[in-house]
Design an enzyme around this catalytic site. Structure first.
Site, PDB file in Angstrom:
ATOM      1  N   GLU A  45      29.209  50.785 135.522  1.00 47.70           N
ATOM      2  CA  GLU A  45      30.495  51.473 135.372  1.00 47.70           C
ATOM      3  C   GLU A  45      30.784  51.800 133.909  1.00 47.70           C
ATOM      4  O   GLU A  45      31.308  52.865 133.594  1.00 47.70           O
ATOM      5  CB  GLU A  45      31.624  50.621 135.962  1.00 47.70           C
ATOM      6  CG  GLU A  45      31.648  50.581 137.473  1.00 47.70           C
ATOM      7  CD  GLU A  45      31.852  51.959 138.098  1.00 47.70           C
ATOM      8  OE1 GLU A  45      32.732  52.705 137.616  1.00 47.70           O
ATOM      9  OE2 GLU A  45      31.124  52.297 139.042  1.00 47.70           O
ATOM     10  N   CYS A 200      31.508  68.075 146.589  1.00 45.04           N
ATOM     11  CA  CYS A 200      32.719  68.670 146.003  1.00 45.04           C
ATOM     12  C   CYS A 200      32.509  68.865 144.502  1.00 45.04           C
ATOM     13  O   CYS A 200      33.250  68.324 143.674  1.00 45.04           O
ATOM     14  CB  CYS A 200      33.928  67.779 146.296  1.00 45.04           C
ATOM     15  SG  CYS A 200      35.516  68.584 145.989  1.00 45.04           S
ATOM     16  N   CYS A 207      31.240  72.940 150.953  1.00 50.98           N
ATOM     17  CA  CYS A 207      32.345  72.560 151.842  1.00 50.98           C
ATOM     18  C   CYS A 207      31.894  72.355 153.291  1.00 50.98           C
ATOM     19  O   CYS A 207      32.460  71.519 154.008  1.00 50.98           O
ATOM     20  CB  CYS A 207      33.442  73.615 151.795  1.00 50.98           C
ATOM     21  SG  CYS A 207      34.197  73.807 150.162  1.00 50.98           S
ATOM     22  N   CYS A 216      41.405  69.599 153.632  1.00 57.34           N
ATOM     23  CA  CYS A 216      41.425  70.057 152.236  1.00 57.34           C
ATOM     24  C   CYS A 216      42.378  71.247 152.091  1.00 57.34           C
ATOM     25  O   CYS A 216      42.113  72.343 152.599  1.00 57.34           O
ATOM     26  CB  CYS A 216      40.017  70.448 151.795  1.00 57.34           C
ATOM     27  SG  CYS A 216      39.938  70.999 150.070  1.00 57.34           S
TER      28      CYS A 216
END
Length: 348
Positions: A45, A200, A207, A216
């Protein structure tokens, strides 16, 4: 228009999400949950902040091989940690990682604490990083907010404003808390990040394969290209650096003359080639452009001659090392940029 369903993200992740990243847990018995290594999750991270996954993968394995446990990171000297980080940029991430490891040893018996508040109290860990550790390492339903998640949420819910503005972030966090998944937090967290990274995307989003396409709002109104709002370009300043490059008698760079940078200014405490205080009168060997977030560096590289003086760093630590030893010395990517250019254009 359907409503957002977090379980669809979970189901999609189990079928299509990324499961072979080096910091992810190894597959366990069928039907049982995988146990992540909190140290691996935390390190990944921190590395992934402002750095792409492909770049991080090559550094992660090397870092873990050298410092396999949180305790080994805490016991390592700063130069070792910085050398392992060389080239990843944003070097305060590495310094804070090292500090936080020591804090874990002093305060938490050498382990990462299992509460978001305690994680946020460690050096270099903010709300989103703490939440990612809680969900990915400890499977707790803590909402996260990285660049990929912001993009998914901006399009799903038509969130206006630049993604990193305080008012926009407040909306993102409220949505993240509202739609947190309680049944499989780790899969949901990784699934959201994977959706942003693989489907995305900033441009040409896929999509038709998205599990939450039906909810969406941007898709429904055909305004996907408008979300999230574009960040204002960072104004970059140009800085000229006059680099002293000493080659061996046969014009190779098998050995390198390096100096440690001061603790303030550009590349604090990293190792780099000596610099001239003023521009030499001789023509440079070559000039290359090296871009940082807020600066564009023009690196004017000169071969060392006996007549050249005015070195920028005085009374600094200086070393001549074998090039094969370079990985032991923390250095900026600009140094590698210079070496690669020299190798490609100036070797005999």
């Amino acid at each position: 228009m359907a409503t957002f369903d977090s379980q669809k993200v979970v189901n999609w992740y189990h079928q299509h999400g990324r499961k072979h990243l080096p910091w992810q847990p190894i597959s366990s018995q069928k039907g049982s949950k995988k146990q992540a290594n909190p140290y691996h999750v935390w390190l990944s991270e921190i590395m992934l902040q402002q750095t792409q996954v492909v770049k991080v993968m090559e550094y992660f394995d090397r870092f873990i091989s050298a410092l396999p446990t949180l305790e080994s990171l805490a016991q390592a000297d700063e130069q070792t940690v910085m050398a392992l980080w060389s080239g990843l940029g944003y070097y305060n991430r590495a310094r804070n990682l090292h500090k936080a490891a020591k804090q874990c040893v002093e305060l938490h018996q050498g382990e990462l604490p299992q509460s978001r508040e305690a994680l946020e109290a460690l050096s270099g860990i903010g709300r989103s990083t703490a939440a990612a550790i809680m969900s990915l390492a400890f499977d707790k339903p803590e909402p996260i907010m990285d660049g990929n998640v912001k993009r998914v949420f901006a399009r799903q819910f038509l969130v206006k404003g630049e993604p990193n503005k305080a008012s926009t972030l407040k909306q993102f966090w409220a949505l993240a808390e509202q739609h947190a998944n309680q049944t499989d937090p780790a899969a949901y967290t990784q699934g959201l990040m994977d959706l942003g990274a693989t489907l995305c995307k900033k441009s040409k989003p896929d999509c038709s394969r998205c599990p939450i396409e039906s909810s969406c709002l941007a898709k429904g109104e055909d305004v996907i290209a408008d979300y999230p709002e574009k960040k204002k370009k960072v104004k970059q300043t140009t800085l000229n650096l006059y680099v002293r490059l000493e080659a061996c008698s046969d014009d190779t760079l098998s050995t390198l003359q390096l100096e440690q940078r001061p603790s303030k200014g550009i590349w604090p405490k990293l190792w780099f080639f000596p610099l001239y205080e003023v521009e030499p009168k001789e023509p440079p060997l070559f000039v290359i452009t090296h871009k940082l977030t807020h600066r564009i560096l023009q690196l004017h590289v000169y071969p060392q001659t006996h007549t050249q003086q005015n070195i920028a760093i005085k009374d600094s630590q200086s070393k001549r090392i074998q090039r094969s030893e370079l990985l032991k010395y923390p250095h900026p990517k600009a140094l590698t940029h210079i070496l690669n250019h020299y190798d490609n254009h100036h070797l005999p």
